[in-house]
Write a protein that holds these residues in place. Structure first.
Motif, short mmCIF file in Angstrom:
data_model
loop_
_atom_site.label_atom_id
_atom_site.label_comp_id
_atom_site.label_asym_id
_atom_site.label_seq_id
_atom_site.Cartn_x
_atom_site.Cartn_y
_atom_site.Cartn_z
N ALA A 97 13.99 7.15 -8.86
CA ALA A 97 12.83 6.65 -9.58
C ALA A 97 12.33 5.42 -8.86
CB ALA A 97 13.18 6.32 -11.03
N LEU A 98 11.12 5.48 -8.33
CA LEU A 98 10.56 4.41 -7.53
C LEU A 98 9.27 3.89 -8.15
CD1 LEU A 98 10.90 6.11 -4.02
CD2 LEU A 98 12.44 4.38 -5.00
N TYR A 133 6.18 4.97 3.02
CA TYR A 133 7.52 4.69 2.50
C TYR A 133 8.38 5.95 2.59
CZ TYR A 133 5.08 0.65 0.66
OH TYR A 133 4.32 -0.49 0.55
N ARG A 134 9.65 5.75 2.95
CA ARG A 134 10.58 6.86 3.13
C ARG A 134 11.06 7.38 1.77
NH1 ARG A 134 14.78 4.76 7.69
NH2 ARG A 134 15.48 6.94 7.51
N LEU A 135 11.50 8.63 1.77
CA LEU A 135 12.01 9.25 0.55
C LEU A 135 13.40 9.84 0.73
CD1 LEU A 135 8.80 11.08 -0.77
CD2 LEU A 135 9.78 8.91 -1.55
N CYS A 159 11.47 -4.63 3.13
CA CYS A 159 10.29 -4.28 2.35
C CYS A 159 10.45 -2.86 1.83
CB CYS A 159 9.04 -4.38 3.23
SG CYS A 159 7.50 -4.04 2.34
N ARG A 160 10.59 -2.71 0.53
CA ARG A 160 10.75 -1.38 -0.05
C ARG A 160 10.25 -1.37 -1.48
NH1 ARG A 160 16.69 0.07 0.96
NH2 ARG A 160 16.02 2.05 0.06
N LEU A 161 9.93 -0.20 -1.95
CA LEU A 161 9.49 -0.03 -3.33
C LEU A 161 10.67 -0.26 -4.27
CD1 LEU A 161 7.43 3.26 -2.88
CD2 LEU A 161 6.53 0.92 -2.98
N PRO A 162 10.50 -1.03 -5.35
CA PRO A 162 11.59 -1.20 -6.30
C PRO A 162 12.06 0.14 -6.86
CG PRO A 162 9.84 -2.79 -6.72
CD PRO A 162 9.31 -1.83 -5.69
#
Length: 390
Positions: A97-98, A133-135, A159-162
């Motif tokens: 979950a991002l 952004y990577r998954l 730097c990444r999505l929470p």
């Protein structure tokens, strides 16, 4: 409780401390003397704010089915309490979950204006400035590309999505916005035993319907879905002839889950089940604060409610079928009837839900009502609220 007004005669509402004392009193009552919550508990913005912070931002919330994100690269867009989220599945089969908020200029990376709510993709690409952004696996959410940012000093590697906590329970996806929330299955062992014979983790989602910003407090909807007493009124021509509310057996549960069972009405001349023989019917199971599941042997419907304001909520209904059922001849044609029935029942419920909210807003404020034995889950819900809010 009195209906307080200011010098101009405008309604001021009951202060939150007084509402908390009233909740404390109600939660201590036995069922046979149980009373409804006061109207302000469904209308007060301050009370709603307390619920959001102490319940919805701390609890595990049921938000989806795992089969809605079926394979690596699949995604499902969600909005929970104003938080834009996406659920993805990586190459190892794990769900993530991002946040959908780009780390550059706050853009929604999957805007609903021009992006499907579910689908498949290899990476998340922000449509604003194409940050990517990577998954995959443990790198899910990590920045993979930021074009034309050379010469700019910032820590790309960090730097990444929470990310938010996820768990899968009986095929349902549970989400918590609180990194310190206890185990998602804490206190659910008894409910697991009730559901064990159904094998729900393998059931398939076949129809999903959504109603956004329904003009009623979220608790009004949850309480409506947590009792069958209203079958005789709200669903007099639909559910009541088949599943009479008066025949419902409400189980003596406690804590954050409840169950009840309503047998099918017997047709004239039909043999009644003998002692010890299980009657066919409908099992209702709920987990507070916002999940109810209705299960038959060959189908099920689950409902999730999420508040969108003090007097509004979103409702989402999904029909499930056991493994293999969707491959039966004529199944595709039957889905339209499933949609029709779900819509009909929900629209009947919405008449009641909207009507209750109008009554809650009336002046002078109505007094507390009394519970039927068929409304035991609502009495239990008050005790759950007291544990979280006091």
């Amino acid at each position: 409780m009195t209906d307080a007004t200011d010098m101009t005669g405008h309604h001021r509402g009951t202060p939150v401390p007084a509402l908390l004392e009233e909740l404390r009193r109600l939660a201590a009552l036995p069922l046979e003397r149980g009373e409804t919550l006061p109207p302000e508990a469904y209308t007060s913005p301050e009370w709603y704010g307390r619920e959001i912070e102490r319940i919805f931002r701390k609890e595990w919330l049921c938000v989806a089915r795992a089969d809605e994100v079926p394979e690596p690269g699949s995604y499902l867009r969600l909005d929970v309490l104003g938080t834009p989220l996406v659920i993805t599945r990586d190459e190892g089969g794990e769900l993530h979950a991002l946040s959908r908020v780009c780390r550059h200029r706050f853009m929604d990376v999957l805007p609903p204006e021009n992006t499907p709510g579910k689908g498949s993709l290899k990476r998340l690409v922000c449509p604003y400035h194409t940050w990517t952004y990577r998954l995959n696996g443990r790198y899910a959410g990590q920045l993979a590309g930021a074009p034309l940012m050379h010469g700019v000093e910032f820590e790309r590697a960090s730097c990444r999505l929470p990310a938010y906590r996820l768990a899968v329970w009986n095929g349902f996806v549970l989400l918590s916005l609180d990194p310190r929330a206890p185990s998602p299955d804490a206190g659910l062992a008894g409910l697991d035993r009730v559901l064990a014979g159904y094998g729900l983790d393998r059931w398939e989602s076949v129809v999903t319907l959504a109603w956004e910003d329904v003009p009623a407090n979220w608790k009004v909807a949850v309480e409506n879905g947590s009792e069958n007493y209203h079958h005789m009124g709200t669903h007099a021509a639909t559910l009541e002839p088949v599943l009479p509310g008066k025949d419902t057996r409400v189980d003596a549960c406690d804590g954050r889950w409840f169950t009840m069972f309503t047998p099918f009405a017997a047709a004239p001349g039909e043999r009644r089940p003998e002692d010890g023989e299980e009657a066919p019917g409908l099992l209702i199971a709920g987990i507070f604060p916002q999940f109810v599941l209705a299960v038959l042997r060959d189908s099920a419907v689950w409902i999730r409610w999420l508040p969108t304001g003090p007097a509004s909520h979103d409702a989402r209904l999904t029909a499930l079928v056991p493994p293999g059922a969707s491959g039966a001849p004529g199944f595709t044609d039957s889905l339209e009837e499933v949609r029709r029935q779900l819509t009909l029942i929900q629209e009947e419920d919405l008449v009641a839900i909207r009507g209750v909210q109008r009554g809650l807003n009336s002046r002078p404020a109505p007094s507390n009502g009394r519970f039927s034995h068929l409304e035991r889950p609502l009495w239990q819900f008050q005790r759950y609220l007291a544990e979280r809010l006091l």
